[in-house]
Structures are given as structure tokens and as C-alpha cells.
Design a protein around this motif. Structure first.
Motif, PDB file in Angstrom:
ATOM      1  N   GLU A   7      -4.295   6.297   7.579  1.00  0.00           N
ATOM      2  CA  GLU A   7      -3.423   5.151   7.316  1.00  0.00           C
ATOM      3  C   GLU A   7      -3.815   4.486   5.995  1.00  0.00           C
ATOM      4  N   VAL A   8      -5.115   4.353   5.758  1.00  0.00           N
ATOM      5  CA  VAL A   8      -5.590   3.737   4.515  1.00  0.00           C
ATOM      6  C   VAL A   8      -5.222   4.615   3.313  1.00  0.00           C
ATOM      7  N   ARG A  43      -7.341   6.914 -14.925  1.00  0.00           N
ATOM      8  CA  ARG A  43      -6.672   5.824 -15.640  1.00  0.00           C
ATOM      9  C   ARG A  43      -6.282   4.662 -14.731  1.00  0.00           C
ATOM     10  N   LEU A  44      -6.709   4.755 -13.478  1.00  0.00           N
ATOM     11  CA  LEU A  44      -6.337   3.679 -12.545  1.00  0.00           C
ATOM     12  C   LEU A  44      -7.251   2.475 -12.679  1.00  0.00           C
ATOM     13  N   ASN A  45      -6.707   1.341 -12.388  1.00  0.00           N
ATOM     14  CA  ASN A  45      -7.511   0.134 -12.296  1.00  0.00           C
ATOM     15  C   ASN A  45      -8.422   0.249 -11.058  1.00  0.00           C
ATOM     16  N   PRO A  46      -9.758   0.171 -11.229  1.00  0.00           N
ATOM     17  CA  PRO A  46     -10.659   0.339 -10.085  1.00  0.00           C
ATOM     18  C   PRO A  46     -10.368  -0.642  -8.945  1.00  0.00           C
ATOM     19  N   TYR A  70      -8.823  -0.660  -0.956  1.00  0.00           N
ATOM     20  CA  TYR A  70      -8.706   0.195   0.227  1.00  0.00           C
ATOM     21  C   TYR A  70      -9.999   0.846   0.678  1.00  0.00           C
ATOM     22  N   SER A  71     -11.087   0.697  -0.052  1.00  0.00           N
ATOM     23  CA  SER A  71     -12.321   1.352   0.382  1.00  0.00           C
ATOM     24  C   SER A  71     -13.549   0.594  -0.092  1.00  0.00           C
ATOM     25  N   ALA A  72     -14.710   1.040   0.415  1.00  0.00           N
ATOM     26  CA  ALA A  72     -15.942   0.316   0.157  1.00  0.00           C
ATOM     27  C   ALA A  72     -16.379   0.402  -1.305  1.00  0.00           C
TER      28      ALA A  72
END
Ligand SMILES: Cc1cc2nc3c(=O)[nH]c(=O)nc-3n(C[C@H](O)[C@H](O)[C@H](O)COP(=O)(O)O)c2cc1C
Length: 141
Positions: A122-123, A99-102, A108-110
Motif C-alpha cells: 500500500e505504501v 532526480r527526486l526530492n528526497p 513514505y519510509s524511514a
């Protein structure tokens, strides 16, 4: 002495939603007595969990979790002594990644997929902080 521990793991292929609920129920039942707080993320066969609490309690729990047959490839991403908790509001909060917004993951990632094995601890911790800041964590404390 408080510590914060972050790890990632891969679920066994057969893990079903009932088992995921069982893990969360068990965590929410057990963690308050042990003084543990934290958040568990699950997405596409990957767990990402942050645990906070007294050093001995966190280490005891982490050793039990590592031996749990419901997941494999448990990889310690970060372990630190802390002055205060960041996830004090949850005995074990949960994040429904579906349900998260992409765009939150993309920051934070590729790709817009949760892949803690390919980014720094850390990320992954920054992602957790963002999840808390955007009220994406569910579950009673
Ligand atoms: C991804 C994952 C996260 C877990 N998180 C917790 C937790 O926060 N607290 C907890 O008590 N058990 C947690 N468990 C369950 C423990 O691994 C273990 O089954 C439980 O503590 C009971 O241990 P015991 O059967 O040795 O008493 C988790 C399991 C998995 C697979």
C-alpha cells in the motif's frame, strides 16, 4: 477485466544503464499491443514496477518478467482487480529516482532510499501515485 500488479526486485549487480534503456525500449514497444500500461522505477539496484491491463495479459507479462535474468528476488507486493487504470498515460513510464526530492521518499519510509522490500504494498502504491501527481514520471504513452 482489468487488474493492477505491483512488484519489487533486485537487479543483477552487472546491470548497466544501456540494459535499463533496453528494458524500457522493449516495454514501450511491446506493451501497447498487449494493452499494458504502467511505470518502472529504478533506484540503487532496486526495481519497482506497476503493471495494469487485462488479467491474462498482465499475468503473461509478469511470468516473463519473473524469469528475466536481469533481476532476482522478484516479490509480488500487490495484485488487485480494478475498475479503471491509474497509469493509462504510459505504455511504460519511468522515474529517475536520482532526480527526486528526497522529502517525497521520506514521506513514505524511514529513510530517503527506495526500499519496497521493507514497506507495505500500500505504501509503495501511494509512492507511485505521488510520483504521478508530482509529474515525476517520464516517457511517452
Ligand atoms: C524490471 C523489468 C521490467 C520489464 N518490463 C517489461 C514490460 O513492461 N514489458 C515487456 O514487454 N517486457 C518487460 N521486461 C522484459 C521481459 O522480462 C522480457 O525480456 C521481454 O518481455 C521479452 O520476453 P521474451 O524474450 O520471452 O519474448 C521487463 C524486464 C525487467 C527486468
Amino acid at each position: 477485466m482489468l487488474v493492477r500488479l505491483l512488484y519489487a526486485s533486485r537487479t543483477v549487480p552487472a546491470l548497466n544503464p544501456e540494459e535499463l534503456h533496453a528494458i524500457l525500449r522493449r516495454s514501450q514497444a511491446e506493451n501497447p499491443a498487449a494493452g499494458i500500461t504502467g511505470v518502472l522505477c529504478y533506484s540503487d539496484g532496486i526495481f519497482l514496477q506497476v503493471l495494469e491491463g487485462g488479467r491474462s495479459a498482465v499475468n503473461r507479462l509478469y511470468n516473463r518478467i519473473v524469469a528475466d535474468p536481469r533481476h532476482t528476488d522478484v516479490e509480488l507486493l500487490r495484485y488487485e482487480e480494478i475498475g479503471e487504470r491509474r497509469f493509462a498515460g504510459w505504455s511504460m513510464g519511468q522515474v529517475n529516482m536520482a532526480r527526486l526530492n528526497p522529502s517525497l521518499l521520506l514521506r513514505y519510509s524511514a529513510t530517503a532510499a527506495l526500499d519496497p522490500f521493507s514497506v507495505s504494498g500500500e505504501v509503495s502504491m501511494a509512492l507511485f501515485e505521488e510520483l504521478v501527481a508530482t509529474a515525476s514520471v517520464m516517457g511517452q504513452s
